[in-house]
Design a protein around this motif. Structure first.
Motif, mmCIF file in Angstrom:
data_model
loop_
_atom_site.group_PDB
_atom_site.id
_atom_site.type_symbol
_atom_site.label_atom_id
_atom_site.label_comp_id
_atom_site.label_asym_id
_atom_site.label_seq_id
_atom_site.Cartn_x
_atom_site.Cartn_y
_atom_site.Cartn_z
ATOM 1 N N SER A 1 43.832 40.574 4.626
ATOM 2 C CA SER A 1 42.846 40.801 5.696
ATOM 3 C C SER A 1 43.331 41.941 6.589
ATOM 4 O O SER A 1 44.502 42.341 6.553
ATOM 5 N N ARG A 2 42.393 42.446 7.399
ATOM 6 C CA ARG A 2 42.695 43.500 8.354
ATOM 7 C C ARG A 2 42.437 42.986 9.758
ATOM 8 O O ARG A 2 41.460 42.287 10.010
ATOM 9 N N ALA A 3 43.364 43.339 10.680
ATOM 10 C CA ALA A 3 43.232 42.919 12.076
ATOM 11 C C ALA A 3 43.672 44.079 12.963
ATOM 12 O O ALA A 3 44.874 44.329 13.108
ATOM 13 N N GLY A 4 42.692 44.776 13.518
ATOM 14 C CA GLY A 4 43.018 45.922 14.365
ATOM 15 C C GLY A 4 43.645 47.032 13.544
ATOM 16 O O GLY A 4 43.080 47.527 12.571
ATOM 17 N N ARG A 5 44.843 47.429 13.926
ATOM 18 C CA ARG A 5 45.563 48.503 13.242
ATOM 19 C C ARG A 5 46.591 47.958 12.249
ATOM 20 O O ARG A 5 47.491 48.685 11.822
ATOM 21 N N GLU A 6 46.442 46.682 11.866
ATOM 22 C CA GLU A 6 47.382 46.059 10.942
ATOM 23 C C GLU A 6 46.638 45.449 9.754
ATOM 24 O O GLU A 6 45.441 45.131 9.838
ATOM 25 N N VAL A 7 47.384 45.296 8.663
ATOM 26 C CA VAL A 7 46.911 44.583 7.475
ATOM 27 C C VAL A 7 47.802 43.370 7.291
ATOM 28 O O VAL A 7 49.032 43.479 7.349
#
Length: 466
Positions: free
Chosen positions: A381-387
Motif C-alpha cells: 500500500s501507499r501512504a503519503g510519501r511512503e510505500v
C-alpha cells in the motif's frame, strides 16, 4: 599589564599631540596677527600720521616700533625694550619719540639683524619673541613685536593638567582593568576547573554560563555542548563495546552448538565405524549442522556489512512483482501454507536482491510462526510519501514487551526455533539503509488470526520524483 601599557602609550600620544597642536595654533595666530598688522601699516601709510599709525597698530599683544626720517614711535610694552642695553629698563617717561639717528637694534637689545624680514618673508622668532618688519612706501620702517611666552605658558599649564589627568586615568586603568578583566575572564577559570574535574572522572560537571550572549559565554556554552557530545559518545562507545562483547559471546554460543554436533558426528564415524544406515544418518546430521553453521556465519557477515554500510545497487522496482516472486518461491517449499498478496502497484528505488532478502525473511518468519500450515498475508500500500509492505500471519503473535526486542541481535522468542536470531536485525538494517524502517505493529493488519504484523516502510519513488 598589556592593556595598561597600551592605555599609557595612547595617553602619551594624546598629551603630546594636544600640546603640539595648541602651541602651533597659538603661534600661528600670533604670526598671522603680525602679518595682518604689517598689511594694515602698508595700507594706512599715506593716510594717517606716523604717531597715529603706530597707535592704531598697537594692541592685542602687538607692540610697534615705527621709524621714519630718523624718528621712532614706540607703542606697547615690548617697544620699550627695543634698543636698550642689556640690564637697562625702560623708564616711565614718554618714549614714543627718540632722537634722530638712533639705530634700530634687534629685539630685546640684541644685535641688529642683517636684514629685517618683510611680510612676504615671514616672521622672525627669537625665543618667545616674534617680530616682523615692513618697509612702507614713504621710506618708513615698521617693526611689529609679539610675545608668545604667555600663550606658551598657557600651553605648558594645559600640558601639566593633561599629564595629571593622564596619570589619574592610568592609575584608574591599573586598578579597574584587572578587576574587569578578571570578572570577564571568569568563565575561563571555570572552564579550566571543569576540564580538570572531567579529567579526574567527574563527567557530570558543566559550566552553564550566566550570560551566554557574550563571547566567553558563547565559548562556555559551546564547551558544555562539546562535553555533552563527548560524554554521549563515550556512553555510546561503552554501550557499543558491551553489546559487541555480548554479541561475540552469543555468536560463539550459537556456533558452538553446530560445531559440537559436527565434531561429535565426525568422531562417531571415525571411532565406531557404524553400518550403512547409521553412517548415512550420521552424514545427514553432519550436513545439517554444517549448513546451520554456514547460515549463521553468513548472517554474521551480513550483519557486519550492515553496520559498516551496505553497498546498494539501486534501481526502480515494482514492489508487487517483487512480492509475487518471493511468495512463488515459498509456495513450492510450503505447499500446505496459505500465502496471499493484496494491494496495488507501487514503485520504489532500491536494491532488488536486498529488498527480496527482507521480504523473504519476513515471510519465512511468518511461516515459522504458523508451523508452515497457517495463513500469511502480504499487503502492498501507499501512504503519503511512503510505500508499506505489511506481512501478517495467524500465529501466536509477538508480546507487547517483545515487539522491539525481536530486532536485537541473536534474540529468538522460541529458543528451539531454527533461526539464528539475526534475520530481523539484518532486515531492519537493510530497510534503514534504503531510507525506510521495519517495525512490528501493535495490532495485526489484514491477518486472519491474532498473529503478528511486520511493516516495511520505504520512500515512494513517485512521490520523491515529484
Amino acid at each position: 599589564m598589556v592593556v595598561t601599557v597600551l592605555v599609557a602609550v595612547m595617553l602619551l600620544v594624546l598629551v603630546a599631540a594636544t600640546a603640539l597642536t595648541l602651541r602651533e595654533r597659538f603661534d600661528s595666530q600670533l604670526r598671522q596677527r603680525l602679518l595682518d598688522r604689517a598689511a594694515v601699516a602698508t595700507a594706512l601709510d599715506d593716510q594717517v600720521e606716523d604717531r597715529d599709525l603706530a597707535r592704531r597698530l598697537e594692541g592685542e599683544g602687538v607692540s610697534v616700533v615705527l621709524t621714519t626720517d630718523g624718528d621712532q614711535y614706540r607703542e606697547g610694552p615690548l617697544a620699550d625694550t627695543v634698543g636698550l642695553a642689556p640690564g637697562e629698563a625702560a623708564g616711565t617717561e614718554d618714549r614714543t619719540e627718540v632722537e634722530r639717528g638712533d639705530p634700530l637694534p634687534g629685539p630685546l637689545g640684541g644685535p641688529s639683524p642683517p636684514s629685517l624680514p618683510t611680510p612676504d618673508e615671514g616672521v622672525q622668532e627669537s625665543g618667545d619673541l616674534l617680530s616682523v618688519s615692513a618697509d612702507l612706501d614713504d621710506g618708513s620702517t615698521v617693526l611689529l613685536l609679539a610675545d608668545a611666552g604667555e600663550a606658551r605658558a598657557t600651553v605648558r599649564q594645559v600640558l601639566v593638567v593633561l599629564v595629571a589627568a593622564a596619570l589619574l586615568v592610568l592609575l584608574g586603568t591599573a586598578l579597574v582593568v584587572p578587576a574587569v578583566v578578571g570578572r570577564a575572564l571568569g568563565p575561563l577559570d571555570r572552564i579550566t576547573t571543569v576540564a580538570r574535574s572531567i579529567t579526574g572522572g567527574d563527567r557530570d560537571r558543566r559550566i552553564r554560563p550566566q550570560d551566554p550572549l557574550t563571547e566567553l559565554g558563547r565559548t562556555a556554552a559551546a564547551f558544555d555542548d562539546m562535553l555533552d557530545a563527548v560524554v554521549g559518545a563515550e556512553e555510546r562507545a561503552t554501550t557499543s563495546e558491551a553489546r559487541l562483547r555480548d554479541f561475540v559471546g552469543d555468536a560463539a554460543h550459537e556456533l558452538r552448538t553446530p560445531v559440537a554436533g559436527i565434531q561429535a558426528t565426525a568422531e562417531h564415524l571415525l571411532r565406531d565405524d557404524p553400518d550403512r544406515a547409521a553412517r548415512e544418518a550420521a552424514l545427514l546430521t553432519l550436513v545439517r549442522e554444517t549448513r546451520r553453521a554456514g547460515r549463521l556465519v553468513d548472517d554474521l557477515l551480513t550483519m557486519a556489512r550492515v553496520d559498516r554500510g551496505l553497498d546498494l545497487r539501486r534501481q526502480a522496482i515494482d514492489l508487487v512483482d517483487l512480492v509475487d516472486g518471493v511468495l512463488a518461491a515459498r509456495r513450492h517449499a510450503h505447499p500446505v501454507a496459505t500465502l496471499r498478496r493484496a494491494g496495488s502497484a507501487a514503485s520504489v528505488e532500491a536494491d532488488p536482491d536486498r529488498l527480496a532478502q527482507v521480504v523473504g525473511n519476513l515471510v519465512d518468519n511468518a511461516l515459522a510462526a504458523t508451523g508452515d500450515r497457517g495463513a500469511v498475508d502480504v499487503r502492498v500500500s501507499r501512504a503519503g510519501r511512503e510505500v508499506h509492505v505489511d506481512v501478517a500471519d495467524d500465529g501466536p503473535g509477538v508480546p507487547e514487551a517483545e515487539r522491539e526486542r525481536v530486532f536485537e541481535r541473536l534474540v529468538r522468542l522460541d529458543a528451539r526455533g531454527p533461526g539464528s536470531g539475526l534475520g530481523l536485525p539484518i532486515s531492519r538494517g537493510i530497510a534503514r539503509a534504503h531510507g525506510g524502517d521495519l517495525v512490528c505493529l501493535p495490532t495485526p493488519v489484514g491477518a486472519t488470526g491474532s498473529g503478528a504484523t511486520f511493516r516495511l516502510s520505504l520512500p515512494d519513488r513517485t512521490a520523491a520524483g515529484s
